[in-house]
Design a protein around this motif. Structure first.
Motif, PDB file in Angstrom:
ATOM      1  N   SER A  13       0.850  -1.188   0.000  1.00  0.00           N
ATOM      2  CA  SER A  13       0.000   0.000   0.000  1.00  0.00           C
ATOM      3  C   SER A  13       0.886   1.238   0.000  1.00  0.00           C
ATOM      4  CB  SER A  13      -0.909   0.014   1.233  1.00  0.00           C
ATOM      5  OG  SER A  13      -0.147   0.182   2.414  1.00  0.00           O
ATOM      6  N   GLU A  15       0.383   3.766   1.803  1.00  0.00           N
ATOM      7  CA  GLU A  15       0.530   4.136   3.214  1.00  0.00           C
ATOM      8  C   GLU A  15       1.687   3.408   3.877  1.00  0.00           C
ATOM      9  OE1 GLU A  15      -3.896   4.649   2.294  1.00  0.00           O
ATOM     10  OE2 GLU A  15      -2.250   3.335   1.708  1.00  0.00           O
ATOM     11  N   ALA A  18       4.817   5.282   3.692  1.00  0.00           N
ATOM     12  CA  ALA A  18       4.854   6.526   4.469  1.00  0.00           C
ATOM     13  C   ALA A  18       5.349   6.300   5.893  1.00  0.00           C
ATOM     14  CB  ALA A  18       3.469   7.160   4.497  1.00  0.00           C
ATOM     15  N   GLY A  22       2.612   8.952   7.776  1.00  0.00           N
ATOM     16  CA  GLY A  22       1.258   8.966   7.251  1.00  0.00           C
ATOM     17  C   GLY A  22       1.111   9.608   5.890  1.00  0.00           C
ATOM     18  N   PHE A  23       2.116  10.330   5.443  1.00  0.00           N
ATOM     19  CA  PHE A  23       2.045  10.985   4.134  1.00  0.00           C
ATOM     20  C   PHE A  23       3.439  10.998   3.520  1.00  0.00           C
ATOM     21  CE2 PHE A  23       2.317  14.588   1.234  1.00  0.00           C
ATOM     22  CZ  PHE A  23       1.180  14.401   0.467  1.00  0.00           C
ATOM     23  N   GLY A  54      -1.751   5.717  -2.029  1.00  0.00           N
ATOM     24  CA  GLY A  54      -2.524   6.382  -0.987  1.00  0.00           C
ATOM     25  C   GLY A  54      -1.743   7.317  -0.088  1.00  0.00           C
ATOM     26  N   ASN A  55      -0.418   7.223  -0.117  1.00  0.00           N
ATOM     27  CA  ASN A  55       0.389   8.153   0.686  1.00  0.00           C
ATOM     28  C   ASN A  55       0.457   9.536   0.049  1.00  0.00           C
ATOM     29  OD1 ASN A  55       1.835   6.734  -1.337  1.00  0.00           O
ATOM     30  ND2 ASN A  55       3.772   7.338  -0.447  1.00  0.00           N
ATOM     31  N   ARG A  58      -5.704   9.997  -2.422  1.00  0.00           N
ATOM     32  CA  ARG A  58      -6.736   9.009  -2.119  1.00  0.00           C
ATOM     33  C   ARG A  58      -8.074   9.453  -2.711  1.00  0.00           C
ATOM     34  NH1 ARG A  58      -5.446   4.821   0.467  1.00  0.00           N
ATOM     35  NH2 ARG A  58      -7.637   4.253   0.596  1.00  0.00           N
ATOM     36  N   LYS A 159       0.351  -5.148   4.720  1.00  0.00           N
ATOM     37  CA  LYS A 159      -0.481  -4.077   5.262  1.00  0.00           C
ATOM     38  C   LYS A 159       0.057  -3.600   6.609  1.00  0.00           C
ATOM     39  CE  LYS A 159      -4.921  -5.305   3.135  1.00  0.00           C
ATOM     40  NZ  LYS A 159      -5.346  -3.968   2.731  1.00  0.00           N
ATOM     41  N   LYS A 160      -0.660  -2.655   7.202  1.00  0.00           N
ATOM     42  CA  LYS A 160      -0.284  -2.162   8.527  1.00  0.00           C
ATOM     43  C   LYS A 160      -0.757  -3.110   9.621  1.00  0.00           C
ATOM     44  CE  LYS A 160       0.102   2.806   7.668  1.00  0.00           C
ATOM     45  NZ  LYS A 160      -0.354   4.154   8.077  1.00  0.00           N
TER      46      LYS A 160
END
Length: 240
Positions: A13, A15, A18, A22-23, A54-55, A58, A159-160
């Motif tokens: 992802s 994200e 990041a 988060g970015f 997505g970072n 979105r 994923k996270k």
């Protein structure tokens, strides 16, 4: 130890790149991911990567924005991430090629299935950027489509969170984690593994999905070696 898989799709992802910020792109995070990819290529695994965006982007920034325009902007975000990952890999001497679904010859190759397979056979990492090149399709669908096209044995969904839960583990401390699921269970329960198009494509082509956390070091290697971590999505719960 011998790897369980010979050719894989690793889905990251945006994200994930990041990190805790988060970015944008966290350099330490992307370097750690590159190191893990290098370790599995040294085991003889052929690695193709699909990266989200997505970072950076979105979807529509306002209700008035055209959906198609917003989706193309998201595709460009995946190209930024792909080039950053390529740079991190090449800095540790991993031969890498970026292929884009939208032609941009100055920075990447156009996606050509046979060429991608040839790169993999030569031990190069191939990063698929710009999604499918079409709006209304996610990078999850890209991962499923490319996996079918290059005949990957599995999709590793980094994923996270450390697997698939029946509810959001960040909001519900009693959320139940699944060790194994079938494609139909994912679709019927509306579990957020991949979107329904991507899940259906995996089901039709019998491509297993392993969902695991990227936060733990060495997790990509552990999955490749067959360790039982995360959630395994496949046709039948009883089969290996």
């Amino acid at each position: 130890m011998r790897p369980k898989y010979k050719r894989i799709i690793l889905k990251l992802s945006g994200e994930a790149l990041a990190g805790e910020k988060g970015f944008g792109i966290d350099q330490t995070t992307i370097e750690l991911i590159a190191k893990q990819i290098k370790e599995i290529t040294e085991l003889g695994v052929q690695v193709a990567v699909v990266v989200g965006g997505g970072n950076f982007w979105r979807g529509r920034s306002s209700k008035g924005m055209d959906r198609t325009t917003a989706d193309y902007m998201g595709m460009l975000a995946t190209v930024i991430n792909s080039l950053a990952l390529q740079d991190a890999l090449e800095n540790i001497n991993v031969l890498t090629r970026v292929q884009t679904a939208i032609e941009m010859r100055q920075i990447a190759e156009p996606y050509i299935r046979r060429k991608a397979i040839r790169h993999l056979e030569k031990g190069r990492v191939v990063i698929f950027a710009a999604g499918t090149g079409n709006p209304y399709f996610s990078t999850d669908t890209t991962a499923s489509l490319r996996a079918a096209e290059i005949e990957a044995e599995v999709i590793l969904l980094a994923k996270k969170v450390d697997g698939v839960y029946d509810s959001d583990p960040m909001e519900n401390p009693n959320a139940k984690k699944f060790e194994k699921l079938t494609y139909i269970e994912v679709l019927n329960r509306g579990l957020k593994v991949m979107d329904s198009t991507a899940t259906s494509l995996c089901m039709d082509n019998k491509i297993p999905i392993i969902v695991f956390s990227l936060r733990e070091p060495e997790n990509i290697k552990k999955v490749i070696l067959g360790e039982n971590i995360g959630t395994y999505v496949k046709e039948d719960r009883l089969c290996d």
